[in-house]
Design a protein around this motif. Structure first.
Motif, PDB file in Angstrom:
ATOM      1  N   GLU A  27      -5.260  -3.111  -2.464  1.00 52.36           N
ATOM      2  CA  GLU A  27      -5.898  -2.612  -1.239  1.00 52.36           C
ATOM      3  C   GLU A  27      -6.364  -3.752  -0.353  1.00 52.36           C
ATOM      4  O   GLU A  27      -6.244  -3.684   0.883  1.00 52.36           O
ATOM      5  N   ASP A  28      -6.873  -4.813  -0.959  1.00 55.85           N
ATOM      6  CA  ASP A  28      -7.291  -5.978  -0.168  1.00 55.85           C
ATOM      7  C   ASP A  28      -6.092  -6.606   0.556  1.00 55.85           C
ATOM      8  O   ASP A  28      -6.200  -7.028   1.714  1.00 55.85           O
ATOM      9  N   LYS A  29      -4.963  -6.681  -0.129  1.00 54.57           N
ATOM     10  CA  LYS A  29      -3.772  -7.247   0.490  1.00 54.57           C
ATOM     11  C   LYS A  29      -3.308  -6.385   1.663  1.00 54.57           C
ATOM     12  O   LYS A  29      -2.915  -6.912   2.712  1.00 54.57           O
ATOM     13  N   GLU A  30      -3.364  -5.086   1.520  1.00 51.35           N
ATOM     14  CA  GLU A  30      -2.967  -4.195   2.617  1.00 51.35           C
ATOM     15  C   GLU A  30      -3.844  -4.423   3.837  1.00 51.35           C
ATOM     16  O   GLU A  30      -3.347  -4.451   4.978  1.00 51.35           O
ATOM     17  N   ARG A  31      -5.132  -4.606   3.623  1.00 55.83           N
ATOM     18  CA  ARG A  31      -6.033  -4.863   4.746  1.00 55.83           C
ATOM     19  C   ARG A  31      -5.704  -6.205   5.403  1.00 55.83           C
ATOM     20  O   ARG A  31      -5.765  -6.343   6.637  1.00 55.83           O
ATOM     21  N   TRP A  32      -5.369  -7.221   4.586  1.00 52.58           N
ATOM     22  CA  TRP A  32      -5.028  -8.516   5.154  1.00 52.58           C
ATOM     23  C   TRP A  32      -3.750  -8.425   5.993  1.00 52.58           C
ATOM     24  O   TRP A  32      -3.676  -8.996   7.083  1.00 52.58           O
ATOM     25  N   GLU A  33      -2.764  -7.732   5.508  1.00 50.19           N
ATOM     26  CA  GLU A  33      -1.518  -7.610   6.256  1.00 50.19           C
ATOM     27  C   GLU A  33      -1.736  -6.891   7.583  1.00 50.19           C
ATOM     28  O   GLU A  33      -1.044  -7.172   8.569  1.00 50.19           O
ATOM     29  N   GLN A  34      -2.671  -6.001   7.645  1.00 52.22           N
ATOM     30  CA  GLN A  34      -3.010  -5.356   8.911  1.00 52.22           C
ATOM     31  C   GLN A  34      -3.593  -6.369   9.891  1.00 52.22           C
ATOM     32  O   GLN A  34      -3.315  -6.312  11.097  1.00 52.22           O
ATOM     33  N   ARG A  35      -4.376  -7.317   9.375  1.00 51.96           N
ATOM     34  CA  ARG A  35      -4.906  -8.379  10.235  1.00 51.96           C
ATOM     35  C   ARG A  35      -3.776  -9.266  10.745  1.00 51.96           C
ATOM     36  O   ARG A  35      -3.779  -9.692  11.911  1.00 51.96           O
ATOM     37  N   VAL A  36      -2.815  -9.544   9.892  1.00 53.83           N
ATOM     38  CA  VAL A  36      -1.667 -10.346  10.316  1.00 53.83           C
ATOM     39  C   VAL A  36      -0.880  -9.602  11.389  1.00 53.83           C
ATOM     40  O   VAL A  36      -0.475 -10.193  12.401  1.00 53.83           O
ATOM     41  N   ASP A  37      -0.663  -8.314  11.184  1.00 48.88           N
ATOM     42  CA  ASP A  37       0.047  -7.517  12.192  1.00 48.88           C
ATOM     43  C   ASP A  37      -0.636  -7.617  13.548  1.00 48.88           C
ATOM     44  O   ASP A  37       0.029  -7.756  14.587  1.00 48.88           O
ATOM     45  N   ALA A  38      -1.957  -7.553  13.537  1.00 47.28           N
ATOM     46  CA  ALA A  38      -2.713  -7.606  14.797  1.00 47.28           C
ATOM     47  C   ALA A  38      -2.551  -8.969  15.472  1.00 47.28           C
ATOM     48  O   ALA A  38      -2.478  -9.054  16.698  1.00 47.28           O
ATOM     49  N   CYS A  39      -2.491 -10.048  14.678  1.00 39.77           N
ATOM     50  CA  CYS A  39      -2.297 -11.386  15.251  1.00 39.77           C
ATOM     51  C   CYS A  39      -0.887 -11.562  15.799  1.00 39.77           C
ATOM     52  O   CYS A  39      -0.684 -12.219  16.826  1.00 39.77           O
ATOM     53  N   TYR A  40       0.102 -10.994  15.121  1.00 43.49           N
ATOM     54  CA  TYR A  40       1.495 -11.126  15.538  1.00 43.49           C
ATOM     55  C   TYR A  40       1.816 -10.279  16.768  1.00 43.49           C
ATOM     56  O   TYR A  40       2.705 -10.612  17.553  1.00 43.49           O
ATOM     57  N   GLU A  41       1.134  -9.163  16.903  1.00 48.93           N
ATOM     58  CA  GLU A  41       1.482  -8.196  17.938  1.00 48.93           C
ATOM     59  C   GLU A  41       1.204  -8.749  19.333  1.00 48.93           C
ATOM     60  O   GLU A  41       0.183  -9.386  19.580  1.00 48.93           O
TER      61      GLU A  41
END
Length: 625
Positions: A373-387
């Motif tokens: 679950e922690d990894k899923e939250r981190w990947e969402q942060r990465v998505d926001a930076c990439y977008e």
């Protein structure tokens, strides 16, 4: 039977007959020789390379340091089973090797250095470019290579070459001792003839060994893992050197222990592997760093535990934490007072997996749910930076990476070494294959990326190879663009212009230095460089060196340019200007500390506040005993 050849001719023929073998794979050890010629090697090794051009390929470099970087890139892409040699003249040509040699040795990557040296017979003393040392007549500038070489010798007589050349090959192929190897060659000795035994030129195969684990150490390692409730694997560069990625995946899947990675170890598991939790340490993910803080057992596999990995001794906070170090090098296996498991990474992981399977050992479901679950939250942060919601504006640096991330597949190789990009890449890049992520962070040498990309492309011509460079590192060493153009080596250069040393600028601000001397700007009245950005056109510079350049002003332009560059069969540069140095990064901030001492006394408030914060961090450091 003997063969009469010069020392240089004999060395070239010898090198052409050396091979490595591991797991049934046989490769030529010295794939080619790079050279820049001067009076110290033109009549020796230069003539020999011409004489034996059918046996030893030659590459013409533009900078001696860059030639070493190219050889190192080739060696890493070749899994340390093959490398290149580098020859220079005496004097500045030889001393220019030192930085590259340090990089190779620190990263445990083999490269053979063949600098010319002053006359052994001393007919004229001093000769051009000779360093005179009044108290030691046998010292030359090549002695600067001693501390950064794993093996060093000066060949003052022809017959000395035979044992020295064999010793050099032993070190180059040793998985523990490998690094830069230097054979200094006096210019008169290079051209001297000698009757060589034919056996010296026979094909010779050097086996790259895979030592297994000691049974007592293995049993202790199994007990440590079975007793741990919150174990964490830290995968280092040794996983890649051993080609242990599949073994690590098997171990992680069998035990469900999460796997974090150092800069050198990133890509040991694919980014989307269930047990992969990303980079660890100062440039790591929040997921990996929180697991490191609470781990009761850290299983280091092929890692040196640098200060970035350990957050300068502050990361592993659990008072009961212990360390288990699977490493082929005893020096690293005993770090942090850990249990040593001295073995090849692939073999050691296989033995651990087999032993733990006897006990059906797996971590608790709750632990798996937590890090997943922690990894899923981190990947969402990465998505926001990439977008990039507005594709017609200038991109941020994370959006540049996001555009590249959306384009590449597992066949692409991404190379970087210094600046703000390593942190962004370690935290956010989604590695798709075991050798896609090529970060030189043992020495973090500016200027590495472009020549290393050439070396990687020579080792893997079928791959798309990207050199990611900021303006600071580009200005250090763009010269090998000429080599890529000359030889038609179709590397891709992604040149990010942010008008300064962005990484050091941010660091300077955090330690009270107020970004002094880190921006590429005109000077101001107060003596700081805070005026307008310099009118430097790096794209025009790359084009002047013969490279095709695609300029991208917006996110939309960037996506199109990257796709065009990826499809190109000639050396191609994508130039993009991002936000200025004070806003360059924009990704999630560092998730762990890094020790850069702050002034103990100062009058400027920025330094006073930084010192207060520094002392709080230092107070949390611990020695693991």
């Amino acid at each position: 039977m003997t063969i009469r050849l010069t020392v240089a001719q004999a060395l070239v023929r010898f090198l052409a007959a050396q091979y490595t073998e591991r797991d049934g794979e046989r490769r030529r050890l010295i794939g080619a020789t790079w050279g820049i010629f001067g009076h110290g090697n033109v009549a020796g090794l230069g003539q020999a390379l011409l004489e034996h051009a059918d046996e030893m390929p030659y590459h013409q470099g533009r900078n001696e340091q860059a030639m070493v970087h190219a050889a190192v890139g080739y060696a890493r892409q070749s899994n340390r089973l093959a490398t290149h040699a580098v020859t220079t003249s005496i004097g500045p040509g030889a001393t220019n090797l030192v930085t590259g040699a340090a990089l190779a040795t620190i990263n445990h990557l083999p490269v053979l250095l063949l600098p010319g040296d002053v006359f052994a017979t001393r007919p004229a003393d001093p000769v051009l470019q000779q360093l005179e040392v009044p108290h030691a007549a046998d010292v030359s500038v090549n002695d600067t290579l001693r501390p950064v070489s794993r093996f060093f010798d000066r060949i003052n007589r022809p017959e000395q070459l035979i044992p020295s050349a064999l010793a050099a090959m032993r070190v180059l192929t040793d998985p523990v001792d490998t690094g830069a190897v230097t054979l200094a060659l006096p210019q008169d000795v290079q051209a001297e003839a000698y009757d060589w035994p034919e056996e010296f030129f026979a094909e010779r195969v050097w086996t790259v060994r895979r030592p297994g684990a000691d049974p007592i150490e293995l049993a202790a390692a199994v007990r440590a893992i079975r007793s741990a409730r919150r174990p964490l694997v830290i995968a280092g560069g040794g996983v890649h050197h051993s080609r242990a990625e599949a073994g690590l995946a098997e171990f992680a899947e069998a035990t469900r222990i999460p796997v974090a990675s150092t800069q050198a170890g990133k890509g040991s598991l694919r980014w989307d592997h269930p047990q992969d939790v990303g980079g660890v340490g100062h440039t790591g993910t929040a997921t990996a760093d929180e697991l490191a803080r609470t781990a009761d057992l850290v299983i280091g596999v092929g890692t040196r535990y640098t200060d970035f990995t350990t957050a300068s001794g502050t990361l592993f906070e659990n008072p009961d934490v212990r360390f288990l170090n699977l490493n082929i090098a005893p020096h690293d296996g005993h770090k942090l007072a850990g249990l040593p498991l001295i073995a090849d990474a692939r073999g050691g992981l296989a033995e651990l997996t087999e032993a733990l399977a006897l006990h059906d050992h797996r971590v608790a479901d709750s632990y798996v749910t937590e890090y997943t679950e922690d990894k899923e939250r981190w990947e969402q942060r990465v998505d926001a930076c990439y977008e990039a919601e507005e594709p017609d504006i200038r991109p941020t640096q994370p959006q540049v990476l996001g555009a590249l991330d959306a384009l590449v597949d597992e066949t692409d190789v991404v190379i970087n070494a210094a600046g703000s990009l390593p942190g962004d890449l370690h935290r956010m890049w989604r590695t798709r294959s075991q050798d896609q992520y090529h970060l030189e962070y043992g020495y973090s040498c500016m200027g590495y990326e472009i020549p290393a990309a050439i070396g990687v492309k020579l080792a893997a011509p079928e791959r798309n190879v990207w050199a990611l460079v900021g303006d600071g590192t580009y200005l250090m060493m763009p010269t090998e663009i000429v080599t890529a153009v000359q030889e038609g080596i179709a590397i891709k250069v992604l040149l990010v212009q942010n008008h300064g040393y962005a990484s050091i600028g941010g660091l300077s601000e955090s330690v009270g230095g107020e970004r002094f001397g880190t921006a590429y700007r005109y000077p101001s009245a107060d003596g700081t460089f805070t005026g307008a950005p310099l009118p430097v056109d790096l794209a025009a510079n790359a084009a002047s060196l013969g490279m095709r350049v695609l300029r991208a002003k917006t996110v939309r332009d960037l996506r199109s340019a990257l796709a065009e560059a990826r499809a190109a069969d000639t050396p191609t540069c994508v130039y993009v200007e991002t936000e200025t140095a004070d806003t360059v990064s924009g990704p999630p901030p560092a998730q762990a500390w890094w020790d850069v001492p702050v002034a103990a006394t100062a009058t400027r408030s920025s330094a006073v506040k930084a010192r207060e914060l520094y002392e709080r961090h230092v107070s949390t450091r611990r020695r693991h005993l």
